[in-house]
Enzyme design. Sequence first.
Site, PDB file in Angstrom:
ATOM      1  N   GLU A 177       0.829  -1.206   0.000  1.00  0.00           N
ATOM      2  CA  GLU A 177       0.000   0.000   0.000  1.00  0.00           C
ATOM      3  C   GLU A 177       0.865   1.259   0.000  1.00  0.00           C
ATOM      4  O   GLU A 177       1.731   1.416   0.869  1.00  0.00           O
ATOM      5  CB  GLU A 177      -0.920  -0.004   1.236  1.00  0.00           C
ATOM      6  CG  GLU A 177      -1.928   1.136   1.233  1.00  0.00           C
ATOM      7  CD  GLU A 177      -2.857   1.110   2.451  1.00  0.00           C
ATOM      8  OE1 GLU A 177      -2.957   0.055   3.119  1.00  0.00           O
ATOM      9  OE2 GLU A 177      -3.458   2.150   2.739  1.00  0.00           O
ATOM     10  N   LYS A 225      -7.123  -0.766  11.646  1.00  0.00           N
ATOM     11  CA  LYS A 225      -6.560  -1.194  10.360  1.00  0.00           C
ATOM     12  C   LYS A 225      -5.287  -0.405  10.068  1.00  0.00           C
ATOM     13  O   LYS A 225      -4.294  -0.949   9.580  1.00  0.00           O
ATOM     14  CB  LYS A 225      -7.595  -0.981   9.250  1.00  0.00           C
ATOM     15  CG  LYS A 225      -7.209  -1.560   7.899  1.00  0.00           C
ATOM     16  CD  LYS A 225      -6.416  -0.608   7.024  1.00  0.00           C
ATOM     17  CE  LYS A 225      -6.090  -1.214   5.694  1.00  0.00           C
ATOM     18  NZ  LYS A 225      -5.143  -0.429   4.898  1.00  0.00           N
ATOM     19  N   ASP A 271       3.945 -14.575  11.299  1.00  0.00           N
ATOM     20  CA  ASP A 271       2.679 -14.947  10.670  1.00  0.00           C
ATOM     21  C   ASP A 271       1.647 -13.854  10.954  1.00  0.00           C
ATOM     22  O   ASP A 271       1.106 -13.753  12.049  1.00  0.00           O
ATOM     23  CB  ASP A 271       2.238 -16.289  11.272  1.00  0.00           C
ATOM     24  CG  ASP A 271       0.897 -16.774  10.747  1.00  0.00           C
ATOM     25  OD1 ASP A 271       0.096 -15.952  10.254  1.00  0.00           O
ATOM     26  OD2 ASP A 271       0.647 -17.986  10.847  1.00  0.00           O
ATOM     27  N   HIS A 288      -2.169  10.381   0.190  1.00  0.00           N
ATOM     28  CA  HIS A 288      -2.496   9.120  -0.461  1.00  0.00           C
ATOM     29  C   HIS A 288      -2.570   9.274  -1.970  1.00  0.00           C
ATOM     30  O   HIS A 288      -2.077   8.442  -2.725  1.00  0.00           O
ATOM     31  CB  HIS A 288      -3.844   8.622   0.063  1.00  0.00           C
ATOM     32  CG  HIS A 288      -3.873   7.158   0.276  1.00  0.00           C
ATOM     33  ND1 HIS A 288      -3.537   6.575   1.472  1.00  0.00           N
ATOM     34  CD2 HIS A 288      -4.173   6.141  -0.569  1.00  0.00           C
ATOM     35  CE1 HIS A 288      -3.641   5.263   1.353  1.00  0.00           C
ATOM     36  NE2 HIS A 288      -4.022   4.978   0.134  1.00  0.00           N
TER      37      HIS A 288
END
Lengths: 440, 440
Positions: free
Chosen positions: B85, B278, B294, B391
Amino acid sequence: MGKEIKGFSKLSKEEKTNWIVDNFFKETEASKIILKQYWNDDENLQRLHDEFSENTLSNFYLPFSIAPNFLINDKIYSIPMVIEESSVIAAASKSAKLWSSLGGFKTKIISKIKNGQVHFTYLGEKELITSYFNYIKPTLIQDTETITSNMKKRGGGIIDIELINRTHDMKGYYQINVSFDTVDAMGANFINSCLEQISKSFKEKSSLSEEYKIQPNDITIIMSILSNYVPECIVKAEVSCKVEELDKIENYENYSEKFVQAVKIAQLDTSRAVTHNKGIMNGIDAISIATGNDFRAIEAGIHAYASKEGKYKGLSKAKIENDMFNFSIKIPLALGTVGGITNLHPLVKLALEMLDNPNAEELMQITAAVGLAQNYGALRSLITSGIQQGHMKMHLINILNSLKANEDEKKLAVEFFKDKIVNNRNVQNYLIKLRNSDEL
Amino acid sequence: MGKEIKGFSKLSKEEKTNWIVDNFFKETEASKIILKQYWNDDENLQRLHDEFSENTLSNFYLPFSIAPNFLINDKIYSIPMVIEESSVIAAASKSAKLWSSLGGFKTKIISKIKNGQVHFTYLGEKELITSYFNYIKPTLIQDTETITSNMKKRGGGIIDIELINRTHDMKGYYQINVSFDTVDAMGANFINSCLEQISKSFKEKSSLSEEYKIQPNDITIIMSILSNYVPECIVKAEVSCKVEELDKIENYENYSEKFVQAVKIAQLDTSRAVTHNKGIMNGIDAISIATGNDFRAIEAGIHAYASKEGKYKGLSKAKIENDMFNFSIKIPLALGTVGGITNLHPLVKLALEMLDNPNAEELMQITAAVGLAQNYGALRSLITSGIQQGHMKMHLINILNSLKANEDEKKLAVEFFKDKIVNNRNVQNYLIKLRNSDEL
């Protein structure tokens, strides 16, 4: 304090690499070689991958693998999956094959709405801000038109805008909740752009009408942002067959009944639920990464949904009714098949083509089936042979590689450890004995 | 039904590739070239990566990037991060630099215990199974000794074993809860191997003592498995400084106050909490992947922890007290720096060396600081310029690449879109105009 740097992002990749290895590594040349051995020979391709992120020094490899034989709504798929954990692909493939012989996965979209919020404070009278909101609402939608026009052509756009009074939670706190249909895009940039425009118009245009006695300075926009909580973007996947068929094919006494018990435990015990759902995400993340979707968003949305009833629970359900076994999952999945890196990353494009270029709804359904298959595979291992048998077989290869075993040694070791405990020490001891023997 | 296959896993990589492209792609040669262009020239290195998973056809590239200038407990780190991202690394770097000028991140380990459970059913009297458990408990621990001996040498092993009666939740349902210290290993294989041994001994050895009147067949082991819910494996990270310092350095009126409000909203609103968390995971997953951990296990454990109070909440807290700003995070993080792929994947080994080869506790602390920095960066953008400005700048590059813009066109486009809405259509129109003009 010599390891601080100004203007790192402005350096070339070569300069960044040099600075990093000079400051953080003992063996500078060896470290450079490791970083560079992962570069692609094709400079243009490498530049493309470098530009996905910032300060990129190399490519991190994750295995791009295939789980074949997925029968989903009467269509056969080979699933592209990207995951570093051994035995995930093997388990998915095994589940897929089993269920393809029992009618396959049936899936459907329950709903497909996404939301975002403008969070703001206003300390005046509730009635005034409500009246102003109702007055300005059509303008708010109108002002997003340069952003939404393309999305509208594809059948999506803004569905609704509503004002939510949250002043009981925090002094003067309101939300403008906006719901969206983003068609085949995940839509994060689209939603955020709309929300920022709406917040700007909402604040600035309060001066337009004197009757509401609200001025731009009375409204403080705290933030405008999409939500990754998508409980209205839901897909369901299920498998079912006769209990006796499943018990026979799995060749294990009371298999179906024990399976239902194991799923129930994940419903009632949080410690188990977390691991149960983690197994589901092994599958969902693997196909999500392969198809260019943002797995952090998916993870957050799904795990929050697992706690929606006030207690964190397992995401799948299993039941036996009238001698029929049924295993299903209902999860939020905001996926996209256009936008983001989907049309940029060559392997993502390839993965989507492998899935017959699905639209977002189809990808949601395929992904839910993969999650269910993964869950099925983990539960089957757990309630029969135990998870370690399969896991350790794959892990053995990794240990052998770390000990630099050659191909012949690997073959012998796999045979030897079939019925023995695999751990670093045992494998090391075995290799020492093997190398001192005549067997090779 | 020609797209089904038997024995796919037994095929060579070449044969697998051929079968996939022949059955799922129109342009078979072009597809093969895409898959193969990602293979590494070094055959041994490629084989190593192929063997991490099953049915591997190629390497999926994720950017391996660096966020420098992290001051954590008075030591400066450059953080290796793997994420696709855009703008995540830029935001982490910016936060790190800012806080390094304000004293840096302070972190500490709160606790470090992991758990696993043997889930079983027993339909007899509660007192009998409890007595039997107390009798057999030392044997259960003893029987794991071949598995635990190495871990014990490193200071870890089994901490405790207890029987938990869950018969009020499900008929005859009990758990043997085992707590572990796995030192520097994540420990999944270790824990699962111990649990499977314990379940085996627990069931089989019930025949040893007649006084409990329990036979192996009275105990049905449902499953034995570690839990990824690790609320006793907790790390805390925080930053703090004078409110006036922060407001000045961020150059924004009432910055600290607004920041605290934004964090509070994530505490009281689930829609916001999910996205807030998030953002934290963008940082945590990126360093976790780079260090061979993991991320599905970490995601599951953290999100479930976010819902531990019955409502899903933001994971960070912010407050202003006595003119001091404080921003902190307390999260479960079961990380490892040995075992798994940590000593196999060359870039993971390099990433760990870049972090000065931390032990698990140190890596937990570094990772928590990265999560907090990422959260800080996202919130700063959200409450000031909005998330889209940064962004979209990064996203613009991706769109330009998808439109095959050359380097000169990219430079002009970045300049042009500084104050304009970035979307596919606008960039496309701009490029068309640019290419028809004399500017290039």
